[in-house]
Scaffold this active site. Structure first.
Site, PDB file in Angstrom:
ATOM      1  CB  SER A  86     -17.241 -20.275  36.232  1.00 44.50           C
ATOM      2  OG  SER A  86     -18.341 -20.009  37.060  1.00 44.50           O
ATOM      3  CG  HIS A 132     -22.105 -20.193  33.765  1.00 40.52           C
ATOM      4  ND1 HIS A 132     -21.342 -19.052  33.573  1.00 40.52           N
ATOM      5  CD2 HIS A 132     -21.528 -20.857  34.808  1.00 40.52           C
ATOM      6  CE1 HIS A 132     -20.365 -19.014  34.459  1.00 40.52           C
ATOM      7  NE2 HIS A 132     -20.452 -20.102  35.220  1.00 40.52           N
ATOM      8  CG  ASP A 185     -23.002 -17.387  30.950  1.00 40.88           C
ATOM      9  OD1 ASP A 185     -23.775 -17.456  31.924  1.00 40.88           O
ATOM     10  OD2 ASP A 185     -21.772 -17.475  31.055  1.00 40.88           O
TER      11      ASP A 185
END
Length: 362
Positions: free
Chosen positions: A145, A341, A308
């Site tokens: 991330s 995600h 995601d």
């Protein structure tokens, strides 16, 4: 945990990428494993926006970390072999200096007097920490991330400092949808009446703004497919007020938002969120050129997930292509994880296997 939390004093002054500086800045960090005699087994783990230095426990009596299943003796990142370093990001509220920290000049929190924070600042602080340990080159950098962006900032600004890369659920820059989501989160916080231009207190906390920001974020962290499986179409209860919580998914969002609102500082959230939107790895080269062309990176593993929403797979494919063109032995894996995600935090078997295989082949 407190016994394992360490502090690194940043150089004075510590200059920021966009201007400004701080004095007496610190990074809070933790380590696992032992650094070998030639300091060649060091892995730097760079974390996401709301994560801290406590990626894993240090023993049976310690609390679990945010990547507990990944780090430790015999695990995918095997601390019997590797020396792992993880710091709370510069700008966060998790022990490192950030906008909610005390400004030594005034004795009051920095608030909006904290310098504009960039991903490059987070990366430079982390590199300085590693260099202070006598690490002349990192064996690997791992970044999920926001940490994936920070890893790229390390590579772009210190091109000879890293041998190998694991890049997860991230990209060279935030896509418009991702920026839009974070923009709404920032707006929710800023418009909370208790935010008061950053002059809030524990007794007058911008709870509603933080709650809405967290709920918006949670919708983007997971996938519609997962929501369908977890929350069948049914009423949870009759609300006790008009338009109150009645569906299971509403109850889920409410519970987790309430768990978060006092665990992260609102101004730190604003600064880190904006830093993600400002970062653009492509700006390091003229348009049409490969910004990673001058890297001396040996191997890379780039991981994305089909579900995601924040960092779609096109970004990982483009990064993999740029790394390959730069001469790096890059592997691209797109998982079918349904957790969106957050898959790297939740799909334990899949991500443990991918990371374990990467390190076993080095």
């Amino acid at each position: 945990m407190a016994n394992y939390l360490k502090q690194f004093q940043l150089p004075q002054p510590f200059d920021f990428h966009r201007g400004g500086a701080i004095n007496q800045g610190i990074l809070a960090y933790e380590t696992w494993g032992e650094l070998n005699s030639d300091a060649s087994n060091a892995i730097l783990l760079l974390n996401g926006l709301s994560a801290d230095s406590h990626a894993a426990s240090h023993g049976a009596n310690d609390t679990s970390g945010w990547w507990e299943f990944m780090i430790g003796p015999g695990k995918a990142i095997n601390t019997d072999q590797w020396f792992v370093i993880c710091a709370s990001s510069l700008g966060s509220c998790k022990g490192s200096t950030g906008p909610c920290s005390q400004n030594p000049k005034t004795g009051e929190p920095y608030r909006f007097n904290f310098p504009d924070l960039c991903i490059e600042d987070i990366a430079r602080a982390a590199v300085l920490l590693c260099q202070s340990m006598g690490i002349s080159q990192l064996h690997s950098v791992v970044g999920p991330s926001m940490g994936g962006m920070t890893a790229l900032a390390v590579l772009l600004n210190h091109p000879n400092y890293v041998k190998n890369l694991i890049h997860i659920a991230s990209g060279m820059a935030s896509p418009p949808f991702s920026t839009a989501i974070r923009s709404l989160q920032r707006e929710a916080i800023l418009k909370d009446v208790n935010f008061n231009q950053g002059h809030y207190s524990a007794d007058s906390w911008p709870e509603e703004g933080m709650k809405f920001a967290r709920k918006i974020g949670m919708l983007s962290y997971r996938s519609a497919k997962e929501w369908r499986e977890r929350f069948p179409r049914s009423l949870k209860k009759i609300p006790n007020q008009p338009f109150g919580v009645e569906f299971p998914v509403e109850s889920y969002l409410e519970y987790h938002a309430n768990q978060f609102i006092h665990k992260f500082d609102p101004i730190s959230y604003l600064y880190l969120s904006r830093a993600m939107d400002w970062f653009d790895g492509n700006s390091y080269a003229p348009k049409g050129s490969n910004p990673l062309a001058n890297l001396e990176l040996e191997k890379a593993l780039v991981i994305g997930s089909e579900t995601d929403l924040l960092f779609p797979t096109l970004l990982q494919k483009e990064l993999h292509q740029s790394l390959t063109e730069a001469g790096c032995d890059s592997q691209l894996v797109i998982t079918d994880s349904i957790q969106g995600h957050d898959a790297f935090l939740v799909d334990k078997d899949c991500f443990s296997q991918l990371v374990s295989n990467f390190f076993l082949k080095l």
